[in-house]
Design an enzyme around this catalytic site. Structure first.
Site, PDB file in Angstrom:
ATOM      1  N   HIS A  55     -16.851  -7.384  10.436  1.00  0.00           N
ATOM      2  CA  HIS A  55     -17.937  -6.751  11.393  1.00  0.00           C
ATOM      3  C   HIS A  55     -19.708  -7.455  11.344  1.00  0.00           C
ATOM      4  CE1 HIS A  55     -15.968  -3.432  12.660  1.00  0.00           C
ATOM      5  NE2 HIS A  55     -14.581  -4.332  13.377  1.00  0.00           N
ATOM      6  N   ASP A  56     -19.047  -8.054  10.220  1.00  0.00           N
ATOM      7  CA  ASP A  56     -20.498  -8.988  10.351  1.00  0.00           C
ATOM      8  C   ASP A  56     -20.830 -10.237  10.810  1.00  0.00           C
ATOM      9  OD1 ASP A  56     -23.207  -9.737   8.976  1.00  0.00           O
ATOM     10  OD2 ASP A  56     -22.666 -10.536   6.993  1.00  0.00           O
ATOM     11  N   THR A  95     -24.908 -12.242  15.163  1.00  0.00           N
ATOM     12  CA  THR A  95     -25.541 -13.604  14.538  1.00  0.00           C
ATOM     13  C   THR A  95     -24.103 -13.994  13.693  1.00  0.00           C
ATOM     14  OG1 THR A  95     -26.319 -12.632  12.493  1.00  0.00           O
ATOM     15  CG2 THR A  95     -27.400 -13.304  13.944  1.00  0.00           C
ATOM     16  N   ASP A 125     -24.477 -12.693   6.786  1.00  0.00           N
ATOM     17  CA  ASP A 125     -26.370 -12.397   6.820  1.00  0.00           C
ATOM     18  C   ASP A 125     -26.373 -10.526   6.316  1.00  0.00           C
ATOM     19  OD1 ASP A 125     -26.223 -11.588   9.094  1.00  0.00           O
ATOM     20  OD2 ASP A 125     -27.023 -12.907  10.165  1.00  0.00           O
ATOM     21  N   ARG A 134     -19.843  -0.678  15.065  1.00  0.00           N
ATOM     22  CA  ARG A 134     -18.689   0.124  14.949  1.00  0.00           C
ATOM     23  C   ARG A 134     -18.360   1.022  13.563  1.00  0.00           C
ATOM     24  NH1 ARG A 134     -16.110  -5.887  16.038  1.00  0.00           N
ATOM     25  NH2 ARG A 134     -17.996  -6.465  15.363  1.00  0.00           N
ATOM     26  N   GLU A 138     -15.925   3.398  13.513  1.00  0.00           N
ATOM     27  CA  GLU A 138     -14.634   3.570  13.610  1.00  0.00           C
ATOM     28  C   GLU A 138     -13.750   4.321  12.379  1.00  0.00           C
ATOM     29  OE1 GLU A 138     -12.904  -0.555  13.725  1.00  0.00           O
ATOM     30  OE2 GLU A 138     -13.888  -0.724  16.083  1.00  0.00           O
ATOM     31  N   HIS A 190      -4.794  -7.050  10.535  1.00  0.00           N
ATOM     32  CA  HIS A 190      -4.336  -5.468  11.003  1.00  0.00           C
ATOM     33  C   HIS A 190      -2.977  -5.456  10.307  1.00  0.00           C
ATOM     34  CE1 HIS A 190      -7.151  -6.393  14.943  1.00  0.00           C
ATOM     35  NE2 HIS A 190      -7.777  -6.133  13.714  1.00  0.00           N
TER      36      HIS A 190
END
Length: 499
Positions: free
Chosen positions: A94-95, A152, A156, A226, A229, A324
Site C-alpha cells: 500500500h506504500d 508514488t 517513501d 485503505r 481495511e 493473499h
C-alpha cells in the site's frame, strides 16, 4: 543532420518523462506488451468464442472453487515467520501501488448497473456469480489500455504522508511547532495516539452493533485510503504515525532553533529510510530467498539515473499478491503475558474488515500486535491457498455483498492484459512448460497440477497469478522462481532508481 532545436526538444522531453518516473497518477510500467483479445483493451476470456491453444479459458470462479479455495480449518502454520510478516507485506504494498477502480459503474450501452447485469458491456467485466469493476484506465500508445498507479512508486512512506500535497496537508498538524502529524482528538490508547478520523462523515466503516445510535467511530485517515481495511493494517499505520511524532519531538528537543517545517521534513526522511531498510534488509530476503536476492537485487552501489523505478503492472497485479495466500483466517489478541484474554476472544477475519471501532473499543493496539508477533503466519501450501474468509466473505466498501478475492485477482489480471504464465517464465529466463509432465517438475503436489490441467489444458493458458502462486518455494524463500524474479527485479528498480 539533426538541428539543435530538435536535440533540445528531445532532451527536454526525455528529462520531463524521467521526472515522471514513479510519480503518482501515471501508468503502471509494462515489462511485456499487454495481452488483450482485441489487441487494445478486451480482457482475455471476454469473448467465449476465442480459443487459447484450442480451448476456452476457464471461468475464474471455477478456478477458485476447484484449486484455490480452502476451509478456514485447513491451515498449515509457518514454522519460521509470525503473522507480522504478512502485515508488513500488505502495508508495503500500500506504500507503492494502488490501482483505482473505474469511476463508471454502469454499462455505456444501456446504463445498467454493473452489479445488476451479467452482460459483458464496457466498463463491466462480470465474474459469473460475482462481478468486477475494471481498473481506471488511460489510453497508452495506439490507444492500448493502460492502468494507473494512484500512488508514488517509491518506498517513501506514502502510507504515512500521502502521495499528493493535498493529502499531506490534511495529515499534518500545521499549527504545531514540532512538525507533528495530526492525531485523533477524541480517543487515546492508554495515553498513546490514534490516527485521526476521516473528514468524510459519516464514513462507510462498520459500527459496533452494541453502541448507542449517536456514537460513531469513523474510518481512520492516513497516507493511504485503505488504512482501515483490517485492524492489523490500521495498527501498522498507527505505529508509524506515533513514530513520526516521537522522532519529531526528539529532533525539536535537540534542535530548538529548527522551524516546524525543518523538523517535519527531517523526521519524514528518517521514517522513509526506516521503511526502506526494513523492507529491503529484513523482509524481501525472507520472501524471495538469499539466492534470488543476490541474483536480482544484490548490494547497493548508489543511485542509477537510468533505472526506472515505476511499479510494474505484473508486480502489483500478480506477483506481490502472493501474500493473499499467507493470510490467517483468525485474528488473535493477547494479554500482557501473551496469553489468551477472555475479554478479547479470537475473531474471524471478516469480523474486522473496515472496523476501526474494534481497535478503539477492544483493547487498543497492544493485544492485536502481541497476537501478530506471537502467532505463526499461514504457510502458502499448494493445496491450501486462500481460506474461505477471503473467497466467500471478503468485504469492500465499494460493494454491497461479499466478494471472492481469488476470483478478483484472476479477473483483474485479465482486465489488465497480463500475458499468461509461460510468457512471464520466459521473461525471467525460466524454462517454458509445455506439458503436464513439465508442470509436475515445478509443482510437487501432483493433485494440484492435475486440477490445473483439467481446467486450463495447457500450461501457457494458466493465469500468471495462479501459476506463480503454486510453484515450489526456492530454498529459504516463501515464493517460487517466477515471483522471486518479478519481486526481485521490482525491488531493485525501486531501490536503485530512487534519487
Amino acid at each position: 543532420i539533426i538541428s539543435w532545436p530538435q536535440i533540445k526538444y528531445d532532451l527536454t522531453l526525455a528529462f520531463t518523462l524521467r521526472l515522471l518516473w514513479g510519480a503518482s497518477n501515471t501508468a503502471l510500467a509494462r515489462w511485456l506488451p499487454p495481452a488483450y483479445e482485441d489487441g487494445l483493451s478486451q480482457p482475455r476470456g471476454w469473448d467465449p468464442s476465442i480459443r487459447y491453444n484450442g480451448v476456452q479459458l476457464p471461468l475464474v470462479r471455477e478456478v477458485t472453487r476447484k484449486i484455490i479455495h480452502v476451509s478456514n480449518e485447513a491451515v498449515t502454520e509457518d514454522n519460521l515467520y509470525s503473522d507480522i510478516i504478512m502485515v508488513w507485506g500488505q502495508y508495503i504494498d500500500h506504500d507503492i501501488a494502488f490501482t483505482p477502480q473505474s469511476t463508471s459503474r454502469i454499462t455505456f450501452l444501456n446504463g445498467m448497473e454493473c452489479q445488476m447485469t451479467c452482460e459483458k458491456q464496457n466498463p463491466c467485466f462480470p465474474i459469473k456469480v460475482r462481478f468486477l469493476i475494471p481498473s481506471r484506465e488511460i489510453p497508452g500508445s495506439k490507444n492500448i489500455k493502460q492502468q494507473i498507479n494512484g500512488l508514488t512508486s517509491f518506498l517513501d512512506a506514502s502510507t504515512v504522508y500521502g502521495s499528493t500535497h493535498a493529502t499531506e496537508n490534511k495529515l499534518r498538524n500545521l499549527t504545531s511547532k514540532e512538525g507533528l502529524l495530526r492525531v485523533n482528538v477524541k480517543y487515546y490508547d492508554n495515553h498513546r495516539e490514534y490516527l485521526p478520523f476521516t473528514d468524510r462523515i459519516p464514513s462507510p466503516c462498520a459500527q459496533d452493533s452494541n453502541s448507542s445510535e449517536g456514537e460513531r467511530i469513523e474510518c481512520f485517515m492516513a497516507g493511504d485510503s485503505r488504512s482501515s481495511e483490517v485492524t492489523s493494517l490500521a495498527a501498522m499505520h498507527t505505529l508509524w504515525l506515533r513514530e513520526h511524532n516521537r522522532l519529531a519531538r526528539a529532533l525539536k528537543n535537540i534542535n530548538g532553533h529548527w522551524s516546524a517545517e525543518t523538523v517535519y521534513q527531517e523526521a519524514r526522511k528518517i521514517v522513509g529510510a526506516l521503511h526502506q531498510i526494513i523492507t529491503l534488509r529484513d523482509y524481501i530476503p525472507k520472501i524471495i530467498g538469499p539466492d534470488a536476492f543476490n541474483l536480482y537485487i544484490g548490494l547497493y552501489t548508489g543511485y542509477d539515473p537510468t533505472m526506472n523505478p515505476t511499479v510494474s503492472n505484473i508486480f502489483s497485479t500478480a506477483a506481490f499478491r502472493f501474500g493473499h495466500a499467507t493470510i490467517q483466517p483468525i485474528v488473535r489478541r493477547l494479554n500482557a503475558q501473551y496469553l489468551d484474554d477472555p475479554e478479547l476472544p479470537n475473531l474471524y477475519l471478516h469480523e474486522v474488515f473496515f472496523s476501526p471501532w474494534r481497535l478503539i473499543k477492544e483493547g487498543g493496539l497492544d493485544p492485536l500486535l502481541r497476537g501478530l508477533l506471537a502467532h505463526s503466519a499461514k504457510l502458502q501450501v499448494q493445496d491450501q491457498l486462500l481460506n474461505e474468509e477471503l473467497t466467500e466473505k471478503l468485504f469492500v466498501l465499494s460493494n454491497n455483498g461479499s466478494l471472492d478475492l481469488a476470483s478478483l485477482n484472476l479477473q483483474r489480471g485479465r482486465d489488465h492484459g497480463l500475458p499468461g504464465y509461460n510468457d512471464w517464465r520466459e521473461f525471467c529466463g525460466l524454462p517454458k512448460l509445455e506439458t503436464h509432465t513439465d508442470l509436475n517438475t515445478i509443482i510437487s503436489n501432483h493433485n494440484v497440477t492435475a486440477k490445473i490441467m483439467e481446467l486450463y489444458h495447457n500450461p501457457s493458458n494458466i493465469d500468471v497469478w495462479l501459476g506463480g502462486l503454486v510453484e515450489d518455494f526456492l530454498p529459504g524463500a516463501r515464493t517460487g522462481p517466477l515471483f522471486a524474479c518479478i519481486i526481485g527485479k521490482q525491488m531493485k528498480a525501486l531501490r536503485d532508481g530512487d534519487r
